[in-house]
Scaffold this motif. Structure first.
Motif, PDB file in Angstrom:
ATOM      1  N   ALA A 143     106.828 106.463  28.182  1.00  0.00           N
ATOM      2  CA  ALA A 143     106.808 107.579  27.335  1.00  0.00           C
ATOM      3  C   ALA A 143     107.761 108.938  28.525  1.00  0.00           C
ATOM      4  CB  ALA A 143     104.941 108.198  27.672  1.00  0.00           C
ATOM      5  N   ALA A 144     107.804 109.229  28.987  1.00  0.00           N
ATOM      6  CA  ALA A 144     107.908 109.855  29.991  1.00  0.00           C
ATOM      7  C   ALA A 144     109.900 109.814  29.901  1.00  0.00           C
ATOM      8  CB  ALA A 144     107.297 109.618  31.249  1.00  0.00           C
ATOM      9  N   GLU A 145     109.643 108.792  29.713  1.00  0.00           N
ATOM     10  CA  GLU A 145     111.399 108.348  29.911  1.00  0.00           C
ATOM     11  C   GLU A 145     112.900 109.678  29.715  1.00  0.00           C
ATOM     12  OE1 GLU A 145     114.195 106.985  32.590  1.00  0.00           O
ATOM     13  OE2 GLU A 145     112.422 105.077  32.174  1.00  0.00           O
ATOM     14  N   LEU A 146     112.473 109.365  28.380  1.00  0.00           N
ATOM     15  CA  LEU A 146     112.995 110.615  27.268  1.00  0.00           C
ATOM     16  C   LEU A 146     113.052 111.754  27.556  1.00  0.00           C
ATOM     17  CD1 LEU A 146     114.043 108.613  24.005  1.00  0.00           C
ATOM     18  CD2 LEU A 146     115.049 108.997  26.200  1.00  0.00           C
ATOM     19  N   PRO A 147     111.253 112.487  28.235  1.00  0.00           N
ATOM     20  CA  PRO A 147     111.368 113.813  28.193  1.00  0.00           C
ATOM     21  C   PRO A 147     111.913 114.571  29.750  1.00  0.00           C
ATOM     22  CG  PRO A 147     109.599 112.857  26.772  1.00  0.00           C
ATOM     23  CD  PRO A 147     110.701 111.994  27.091  1.00  0.00           C
ATOM     24  N   THR A 148     111.854 113.523  30.390  1.00  0.00           N
ATOM     25  CA  THR A 148     111.409 113.988  31.987  1.00  0.00           C
ATOM     26  C   THR A 148     113.552 113.638  31.993  1.00  0.00           C
ATOM     27  OG1 THR A 148     111.643 111.906  32.452  1.00  0.00           O
ATOM     28  CG2 THR A 148     109.938 113.390  32.914  1.00  0.00           C
ATOM     29  N   GLY A 149     114.106 112.788  31.319  1.00  0.00           N
ATOM     30  CA  GLY A 149     115.128 112.531  31.454  1.00  0.00           C
ATOM     31  C   GLY A 149     115.915 114.019  30.891  1.00  0.00           C
ATOM     32  N   TYR A 150     115.276 114.451  29.657  1.00  0.00           N
ATOM     33  CA  TYR A 150     116.146 115.428  29.214  1.00  0.00           C
ATOM     34  C   TYR A 150     116.153 116.976  29.821  1.00  0.00           C
ATOM     35  CZ  TYR A 150     115.861 119.801  26.356  1.00  0.00           C
ATOM     36  OH  TYR A 150     116.242 120.542  25.053  1.00  0.00           O
ATOM     37  N   LEU A 151     114.501 117.090  30.250  1.00  0.00           N
ATOM     38  CA  LEU A 151     114.383 117.935  31.439  1.00  0.00           C
ATOM     39  C   LEU A 151     115.439 117.874  32.895  1.00  0.00           C
ATOM     40  CD1 LEU A 151     110.418 118.312  31.654  1.00  0.00           C
ATOM     41  CD2 LEU A 151     112.092 120.060  30.432  1.00  0.00           C
ATOM     42  N   GLY A 152     115.616 117.164  33.188  1.00  0.00           N
ATOM     43  CA  GLY A 152     116.547 116.318  34.607  1.00  0.00           C
ATOM     44  C   GLY A 152     117.698 117.150  34.485  1.00  0.00           C
ATOM     45  N   ASP A 153     118.824 117.239  33.351  1.00  0.00           N
ATOM     46  CA  ASP A 153     119.581 117.387  32.813  1.00  0.00           C
ATOM     47  C   ASP A 153     119.398 119.111  32.735  1.00  0.00           C
ATOM     48  OD1 ASP A 153     120.400 114.841  32.358  1.00  0.00           O
ATOM     49  OD2 ASP A 153     120.708 114.781  30.528  1.00  0.00           O
ATOM     50  N   ARG A 154     118.412 119.526  32.180  1.00  0.00           N
ATOM     51  CA  ARG A 154     118.848 121.049  31.972  1.00  0.00           C
ATOM     52  C   ARG A 154     118.070 121.908  33.999  1.00  0.00           C
ATOM     53  NH1 ARG A 154     119.524 123.876  27.537  1.00  0.00           N
ATOM     54  NH2 ARG A 154     117.632 125.317  28.045  1.00  0.00           N
ATOM     55  N   LEU A 155     117.413 120.994  34.469  1.00  0.00           N
ATOM     56  CA  LEU A 155     117.457 121.235  35.517  1.00  0.00           C
ATOM     57  C   LEU A 155     118.458 121.158  36.936  1.00  0.00           C
ATOM     58  CD1 LEU A 155     113.716 120.655  35.929  1.00  0.00           C
ATOM     59  CD2 LEU A 155     114.144 122.956  35.833  1.00  0.00           C
ATOM     60  N   GLY A 156     119.130 119.833  36.551  1.00  0.00           N
ATOM     61  CA  GLY A 156     120.094 119.748  37.181  1.00  0.00           C
ATOM     62  C   GLY A 156     119.814 119.127  38.294  1.00  0.00           C
ATOM     63  N   ARG A 157     120.127 117.737  39.051  1.00  0.00           N
ATOM     64  CA  ARG A 157     120.221 116.673  39.456  1.00  0.00           C
ATOM     65  C   ARG A 157     118.815 117.481  40.965  1.00  0.00           C
ATOM     66  NH1 ARG A 157     122.226 113.012  35.778  1.00  0.00           N
ATOM     67  NH2 ARG A 157     124.368 113.160  36.060  1.00  0.00           N
ATOM     68  N   ARG A 158     119.062 118.316  41.554  1.00  0.00           N
ATOM     69  CA  ARG A 158     118.769 118.028  42.661  1.00  0.00           C
ATOM     70  C   ARG A 158     117.644 118.698  42.273  1.00  0.00           C
ATOM     71  NH1 ARG A 158     121.210 121.741  47.001  1.00  0.00           N
ATOM     72  NH2 ARG A 158     121.779 123.618  44.984  1.00  0.00           N
ATOM     73  N   ALA A 159     116.893 119.832  41.783  1.00  0.00           N
ATOM     74  CA  ALA A 159     115.559 119.910  41.598  1.00  0.00           C
ATOM     75  C   ALA A 159     114.820 118.638  40.465  1.00  0.00           C
ATOM     76  CB  ALA A 159     116.462 121.328  39.985  1.00  0.00           C
ATOM     77  N   ALA A 160     115.243 117.787  39.920  1.00  0.00           N
ATOM     78  CA  ALA A 160     114.393 117.210  38.792  1.00  0.00           C
ATOM     79  C   ALA A 160     114.227 116.209  40.242  1.00  0.00           C
ATOM     80  CB  ALA A 160     115.774 116.030  38.167  1.00  0.00           C
TER      81      ALA A 160
END
Length: 394
Positions: free
Chosen positions: A51-68
């Motif tokens: 369930a979290a894979e797509l939402p966290t992937g989207y957030l990761g793209d928005r935040l950047g690699r290090r922040a994610a």
């Protein structure tokens, strides 16, 4: 650059779960959870990952690699504290769901950051070597942690979790000592939209050349996943002490490292068809063996680690060869999600069976049943097919 590389190795070491994993199930049993409850929370972890894979992937793209990645490490710290506070099935459910979210923030992102950082510095050819050394560092730290886990547990049941939380916490400042990358940049870096991703998944996962190999892999994922969940109670049932669990898990890490180094040679020798075909008879015979001689459970647990380490890249290479560049990551994520759903369902349902018949008998029956069904799938569907027989259908 050497300093930067070593900092990355140190960061990867903070991803280790070696200090708590060898005693996590024993700890939940000590808190009063039954095997059915443990199967439920482990299944919830896998469902939450999907369930979290797509939402966290989207957030990761928005935040950047290090922040994610920093979010992932921070969540792990919270999870370790949560383990020490939880004392009910509901409490551990919450901990495992949170853990799944943190896990998805880190899956693949560390490798993506490394690749981008090396390419930006003109050292893309070093990726495999540095990535391999980073994985070795993680395995060594996990092995040391596993050796300490049982001893820490005998001193204080919560100590392994606090130590692992401190280790994960060190990862956050280490991350911010590493340079940022441009993340998604360039003409080929546009991610698929939700509708495009769904269309790619539907098209590719329903193709016979991919569908049946995923079904075949999902069957063994069921057997190996329930083995991982219930192996600690099973080892305790055959007489392995809690301190001994740490030693066994340390040996697991060494076997995984050896299997990883041998994967290329095994694949070259046997081919994709040979590697996957041997899964059925080997699993059937070995899982049947400890129904007769319970102590044979231990070598079978080593077999599970080695086989999973070898077959995962072989399976992914097979899928990669049959999918176009556009959507490749989406399809691989889709395969992973299918396997997680199958494993999560097995964990939830299997806990009740393990509770009634005992973990050793349950694991043996599961492995043999999976081997028989998988053998039928192989004979009736021919899951491994040549690329020429399976057009991409893009």
């Amino acid at each position: 650059m050497v300093s930067l590389t070593w900092r990355y190795y140190l960061y990867r070491a903070t991803l280790s779960s070696g200090f708590y994993l060898p005693v996590s199930v024993v700890y939940m049993e000590a808190k009063g959870l039954s095997l059915a409850d443990i199967g439920l929370v482990q299944g919830a972890f896998l469902f939450a990952m999907v369930a979290a894979e797509l939402p966290t992937g989207y957030l990761g793209d928005r935040l950047g690699r290090r922040a994610a990645l920093a979010v992932g490490n921070t969540v792990v710290v919270a999870v370790m504290v949560g383990f020490t506070l939880a004392d009910s099935t509901a409490g551990f459910l919450a901990v495992y769901v949170l853990w799944a979210v943190g896990w998805t923030f880190r899956t693949g992102t560390a490798d993506a950051w490394l690749y981008e950082m090396l390419v930006e510095r003109g050292r893309g050819e070093s990726y495999s070597r540095i990535s391999g050394r980073a994985e070795s560092t993680l395995l060594v730290v996990s092995a040391v942690g596993a050796l300490c886990a049982g001893l820490l547990y005998t001193v204080d049941q919560t100590l392994p979790f606090y130590v692992n939380g401190v280790l994960a916490g060190f990862g956050v400042p280490l991350l911010y000592s590493l340079p940022a990358t441009r993340d998604c940049d360039g003409p080929d870096c546009s991610p698929l939209g939700v509708r495009e991703a769904a269309s790619v998944l539907r098209t590719q996962l329903t193709r016979p050349a991919i569908r049946w190999v995923v079904v075949y892999a999902a069957l063994f994922n069921v057997a190996f996943s329930v083995t991982r969940v219930f192996e600690q109670p099973a080892m305790r049932a055959i007489g392995v002490p809690v301190v001994g669990l740490g030693v066994v898990y340390a040996a697991f890490k060494l076997v995984s490292a050896a299997a990883a180094s041998a994967t290329g040679a095994v694949h070259d020798r046997l081919g994709t068809r040979g590697v996957l075909l041997l899964l059925a008879p080997a699993t059937g015979v070995l899982y049947a063996s400890f129904a007769v001689v319970p102590l044979l459970l231990l070598p079978v647990l080593f077999f599970r680690r080695a086989v999973q380490t070898v077959t995962r890249p072989v399976r992914n290479a097979y899928v990669n060869d049959r999918v176009d560049d556009a959507g490749r990551a989406t399809v691989l994520s889709g395969v992973s999600m299918v396997l997680s759903v199958a494993s999560g369902t097995a964990n939830v349902l299997g806990g009740h069976v393990a509770e009634s018949v005992g973990p050793v008998a349950f694991l043996s029956a599961t492995g043999v049943s999976v081997a028989v069904v998988a053998g039928g799938v192989w004979l009736w569907t021919e899951p491994v097919r040549e690329p020429s027989a399976a057009p991409t259908g893009a």
